[in-house]
Enzyme design. Structure first.
Site, PDB file in Angstrom:
ATOM      1  N   MET A  11       0.853  -1.189   0.000  1.00  0.00           N
ATOM      2  CA  MET A  11       0.000   0.000   0.000  1.00  0.00           C
ATOM      3  C   MET A  11       0.887   1.236   0.000  1.00  0.00           C
ATOM      4  SD  MET A  11      -2.992  -1.274   2.523  1.00  0.00           S
ATOM      5  CE  MET A  11      -4.239  -0.098   2.023  1.00  0.00           C
ATOM      6  N   SER A  16      -1.914   4.228  -7.874  1.00  0.00           N
ATOM      7  CA  SER A  16      -2.921   5.042  -8.574  1.00  0.00           C
ATOM      8  C   SER A  16      -2.264   6.209  -9.303  1.00  0.00           C
ATOM      9  CB  SER A  16      -3.972   5.547  -7.591  1.00  0.00           C
ATOM     10  OG  SER A  16      -4.625   4.458  -6.979  1.00  0.00           O
ATOM     11  N   GLU A 104      -6.824  -1.221  -8.393  1.00  0.00           N
ATOM     12  CA  GLU A 104      -7.284  -2.151  -7.346  1.00  0.00           C
ATOM     13  C   GLU A 104      -7.492  -3.554  -7.908  1.00  0.00           C
ATOM     14  OE1 GLU A 104      -7.373  -1.016  -4.283  1.00  0.00           O
ATOM     15  OE2 GLU A 104      -8.067   1.060  -4.291  1.00  0.00           O
ATOM     16  N   ALA A 105      -6.605  -3.984  -8.782  1.00  0.00           N
ATOM     17  CA  ALA A 105      -6.780  -5.259  -9.493  1.00  0.00           C
ATOM     18  C   ALA A 105      -6.725  -6.463  -8.561  1.00  0.00           C
ATOM     19  CB  ALA A 105      -5.725  -5.395 -10.583  1.00  0.00           C
ATOM     20  N   CYS A 163      11.500   1.916   8.776  1.00  0.00           N
ATOM     21  CA  CYS A 163      12.915   1.741   9.111  1.00  0.00           C
ATOM     22  C   CYS A 163      13.817   2.060   7.932  1.00  0.00           C
ATOM     23  CB  CYS A 163      13.165   0.315   9.569  1.00  0.00           C
ATOM     24  SG  CYS A 163      13.070  -0.865   8.216  1.00  0.00           S
TER      25      CYS A 163
HETATM   26 ZN   LIG Z   1      11.078  -2.051   8.526  1.00  0.00          ZN
END
Ligand SMILES: [Zn+2]
Length: 214
Positions: A11, A16, A104-105, A163
């Site tokens: 994500m 998009s 959003e496939a 991180c």
């Molecule tokens: Zn990490």
């Protein structure tokens, strides 16, 4: 030869944005594209929104039982007719659809992804599908799994973990706390309203999950 492309990532990897940029690149050259997405996504149901603030309406939504190849053919004919009306009568090459773009496939069914390959090979139209590879329990979404199997071309869109490493997974938070149990898509409205996700590397995910991988 037309190809089926799958551009995947965690994500917030800018899928998009990349899709809207690809659409723009076609249109800048005077070509027509069609934009579609599965119906399951409830917020911004008929729009594709990039995090940079650009949004655009889709040409059609794909219902859970929809036959994608038939839907595409209908919209292709409509787009062709509209384009040829706009052209001068002596123009003998009405602008066809140059590409189908899907956001959003991951939410497509296996059969719908099969249809995408048919559109590419039998109808000769390239398809660019964008989606998330895995759910919050590190399992492949059905649409993404089938795209991994069928796509001519796979391209990873990268984003980074808190991180600094490359993010692989999508950890789910409910009310700000990590959860590792639940439905693949948060359906219950009360829960869904409190759900957020964080893209994480494998190390950080395993630290938060106490060693679980779904
Ligand atoms: Zn990490």
């Amino acid at each position: 030869m037309a190809k089926l492309y799958f551009r995947y990532g965690a994500m917030n990897s800018g899928k998009s944005t990349a899709l809207l940029q690809a659409a723009y690149n076609y249109e800048e050259r005077g070509q027509h594209v069609l934009l579609a997405k599965p119906e399951i996504d409830t917020k911004d149901a008929d729009r594709i929104s990039s995090r940079l603030g650009v949004t655009r309406e889709v040409d059609f939504l794909i219902g859970p039982d929809a036959d994608v190849r038939t839907l595409f053919a209908e919209h292709r004919d409509r787009a062709r007719a509209a384009a040829s009306e706009a052209l001068l009568p002596e123009a003998d090459d009405p602008a066809d659809v140059a590409c189908l773009l899907i956001d959003e496939a991951q939410f497509l069914t296996r059969e719908q992804v099969d249809d995408l390959l048919r559109i590419v090979v039998l109808d000769g139209v390239p398809v660019l599908a964008y989606g998330i590879r895995t759910d919050f329990q590190t399992g492949a979404f059905p649409g993404s799994r089938r795209l991994m199997e069928l796509a001519h071309s796979l391209e990873e869109l990268k984003t980074i973990c808190r991180c600094g490493r490359k993010a692989l997974f999508n950890a789910r938070l409910v009310g700000g706390r990590f959860v590792f149990d639940g439905d693949q898509v948060a359906i219950d409205e009360l829960t869904a309203a409190r759900v957020t996700y964080e893209s994480m590397c494998a190390e950080c995910y395993l630290t938060e999950s106490g060693g679980r991988l779904g």
